[in-house]
Each structure stands twice: as C-alpha cells, then as structure tokens.
Enzyme design. Structure first.
Site, short mmCIF file in Angstrom:
data_model
loop_
_atom_site.label_atom_id
_atom_site.label_comp_id
_atom_site.label_asym_id
_atom_site.label_seq_id
_atom_site.Cartn_x
_atom_site.Cartn_y
_atom_site.Cartn_z
N ASP A 21 -21.28 -28.73 2.03
CA ASP A 21 -20.79 -28.43 0.67
C ASP A 21 -19.75 -27.31 0.70
O ASP A 21 -19.77 -26.45 1.58
CB ASP A 21 -22.00 -28.02 -0.20
CG ASP A 21 -21.67 -28.12 -1.68
OD1 ASP A 21 -20.69 -28.80 -2.04
OD2 ASP A 21 -22.41 -27.51 -2.49
N HIS A 38 -11.24 -31.17 1.88
CA HIS A 38 -11.92 -32.27 2.58
C HIS A 38 -11.28 -32.50 3.96
O HIS A 38 -11.97 -32.75 4.93
CB HIS A 38 -11.89 -33.55 1.75
CG HIS A 38 -12.64 -33.43 0.45
ND1 HIS A 38 -13.90 -32.89 0.36
CD2 HIS A 38 -12.31 -33.78 -0.83
CE1 HIS A 38 -14.31 -32.91 -0.90
NE2 HIS A 38 -13.36 -33.45 -1.64
N LEU A 132 -26.57 -38.02 21.50
CA LEU A 132 -26.82 -37.66 20.09
C LEU A 132 -26.69 -38.89 19.18
O LEU A 132 -25.77 -39.69 19.34
CB LEU A 132 -25.79 -36.61 19.67
CG LEU A 132 -25.76 -36.22 18.19
CD1 LEU A 132 -26.98 -35.36 17.83
CD2 LEU A 132 -24.48 -35.46 17.84
C1 IPE Z 1 -23.93 -32.86 -2.27
O1 IPE Z 1 -22.91 -32.02 -2.69
C2 IPE Z 1 -23.36 -34.12 -1.70
C3 IPE Z 1 -22.60 -33.96 -0.47
C4 IPE Z 1 -22.42 -32.86 0.23
C5 IPE Z 1 -22.04 -35.17 0.04
P1 IPE Z 1 -22.42 -31.98 -4.20
O2 IPE Z 1 -21.34 -30.96 -4.25
O3 IPE Z 1 -22.07 -33.33 -4.67
O4 IPE Z 1 -23.73 -31.49 -4.96
P2 IPE Z 1 -23.90 -30.78 -6.37
O5 IPE Z 1 -23.13 -31.60 -7.36
O6 IPE Z 1 -23.32 -29.40 -6.25
O7 IPE Z 1 -25.37 -30.75 -6.61
C1 IPE Z 2 -18.63 -31.29 -0.25
O1 IPE Z 2 -17.73 -30.42 -0.83
C2 IPE Z 2 -18.03 -32.63 0.08
C3 IPE Z 2 -18.42 -33.72 -0.83
C4 IPE Z 2 -19.32 -33.66 -1.75
C5 IPE Z 2 -17.70 -34.99 -0.68
P1 IPE Z 2 -17.47 -30.44 -2.39
O2 IPE Z 2 -16.37 -31.39 -2.67
O3 IPE Z 2 -18.73 -30.69 -3.14
O4 IPE Z 2 -16.98 -28.95 -2.64
P2 IPE Z 2 -17.36 -28.00 -3.86
O5 IPE Z 2 -18.85 -27.94 -3.91
O6 IPE Z 2 -16.78 -28.61 -5.08
O7 IPE Z 2 -16.76 -26.70 -3.49
MG MG Z 3 -20.16 -29.48 -3.89
#
Ligand code: IPE
Ligand code: IPE
Ligand code: MG
Length: 254
Positions: A21, A38, A132
C-alpha cells in the site's frame, strides 16, 4: 552485524503475505500522478521477491489489486492493467532463472484479455520451478473467495459428492483459492494503514501482523528483514499460555 545476519534462518516464516500500500500517496507527495507511484512500486516488488527468495522463504503472497480497486478511476485501473501485463512479460525470464513459481489468486476472468493471457502464460512457464512460490492476488477479495467456496461446496452437496455433516475446517480450506499453500505466518502492510482490506480473512486467523509507515515504493529488502526480525521476537501462543509455549520450546530443544 548486518540486519540479514540477525535473522534466525531456522525459524523463518514459511509464508509471508504483503498488502503493498501507499503507491498513490508516495507519488502525490512528489507532485506526480498516482500511476508514477505504481511504476515505482514494481521496483519494490522485484527487490522483495529477490530478498524473499534469497532468504529461503517458501511462499510470498502479494496483494496487487483488490476486487474493490475496480472502482478506482478508469485511467488508473487501465494503467495498472497495462503495467501488470508489461511487468509479467519482462520478468518471466528472471522468475525462471531464479527458480520462482508464479501463482495467481483472485477473479482473473475480470482482467482484460491481454493481461490475463500474459499472466496465465507466465504461470504455465514457471509451473515446474520449486524455489519460492510467488502468489499474486489480483482482482482478489476474501469475501469474493469465501462466497465462491460456499457456492462450490453447495454444488458438491447437491451433486451428492459431499454430505453436510462431513464439512470440517479442512473441507472449507480445500475450497479456497489458497488450498495448495500453508497459511501466512506473517502479514505485512505498508504505508501506515491498520486494516486488512478484505485480504485473506480466513487464512490470516493466526498470522502475526506487522504494520510500517514506509510507503510501498520505498520498501526494500532491509525493511523485509526488519519485519522478519520483529516476527521472530514474538511469542506465538495459538490460544495457549506463555508457559505452555516455553515448555514446548524447552522440550523441542532436547
Ligand atoms: C489494499 O489497498 C489493496 C491492495 C494493496 C491491492 P487499498 O489501498 O485498496 O485499501 P484501502 O482502500 O486503503 O482499504
Ligand atoms: C497500493 O497503493 C496499490 C494498489 C492498491 C493497486 P495505493 O494505490 O492504494 O496507494 P495509496 O494507498 O492511495 O497511497
Ligand atoms: Mg491504498
């Protein structure tokens, strides 16, 4: 002593699961578009997969895209799908070179054809590797998985293949998309959020949870080592008392 040397290799978690995240915030803090985050997140994936393989971790599950993430703005979703397909195409050679087996969990049918094709090919091409196991959770959510399992169980009951009284924890486990893997012992979430966000709800029942403020694009092997060292300092009691666990450890040592 380096961080890596502080890890007790005989007590490694067999299976580590990571909620990657913070890509969007990492980019926005730099005045960039979320997709920039990303793209940089892919570097962390490479580094952590390599780090886990070097240590001898057997299973690594990465939460890459959730069922709920389909509701993000279309350009972000499309950008992520293209990034995913491109990355897999580029990395399949390295996965093979490092004896890494790629597996997928989630509703892969929801992905655009060019992405699912690339992914399924990579699963096929790495299928015989026995180092792995890298499990990517894509279009995955635990509630989707559980509903799916219930449907499959109901179908088997209706077909007379399974009697309701036979259903045990073991049966349920066999109907999950993770049936071939042990439960994660360590779950890491980056970027300061203290939640599970619909990830492996059943499988994480006894996992140790580790949260760090580090955003995913900044997460490197050293951060993984810190999480493992922290994990190794914890006493996992599984409902028993601390004394019982210490007693077992003493018996195990003899
Ligand atoms: C969880 O992250 C999903 C992934 C890392 C793929 P999100 O950013 O979507 O989760 P929330 O919305 O903060 O709970
Ligand atoms: C995690 O990073 C990746 C995915 C959920 C695809 P986020 O895109 O959720 O990044 P934040 O949480 O908005 O910073
Ligand atoms: Mg996120």
């Amino acid at each position: 002593m380096s961080l890596m040397d502080k890890i007790d290799r005989s007590r490694l978690p067999q299976h580590i699961a990571i909620i990657m995240d913070g890509n969007g915030r990492w980019a926005q803090e730099k005045g960039e578009d979320r997709l920039f985050g990303h793209y940089h997140g892919v570097e962390s994936v490479r580094n952590i997969v390599e780090g886990a393989a070097e240590l001898g971790v057997k299973y690594l599950t990465l939460y890459a895209f959730s069922t709920e993430n389909w509701d993000r703005p279309e350009p972000e979703v499309n950008g992520l799908m293209i990034l995913l397909a491109d990355t897999i195409r580029q990395e399949v050679g390295t996965l093979n070179k490092n004896n890494i087996r790629l597996q997928l969990i989630g509703n892969i049918d929801m992905l655009p054809g060019y992405a699912s094709k690339e992914l399924l090919e990579a699963v096929e091409l790495t299928g015989k590797n026995d180092g792995l196991t890298l499990i990517i959770a894509l279009s995955y959510s635990s509630r989707w998985e559980l509903v799916n399992a219930v449907k499959l169980i109901a179908t088997d009951v209706q077909a007379g293949k399974l009697a309701p009284r036979q259903i045990s924890e073991h049966t349920l486990r066999n109907y999950l998309s993770t049936s071939a893997y042990p439960d994660p012992e360590l779950m890491i979430r980056t970027s300061g959020e203290f939640r599970i966000s619909n990830f492996l709800l059943y499988q994480l029942a006894y996992a140790e949870l580790y949260f760090t403020d580090t955003r995913w694009p900044d997460f490197r092997k050293e951060h993984l080592y810190e999480a493992i060292i922290n994990f190794q300092q914890r006493q996992r009691r599984f409902g028993k008392t601390g004394e019982q666990i210490k007693g077992n450890a003493a018996t195990d040592a003899h």
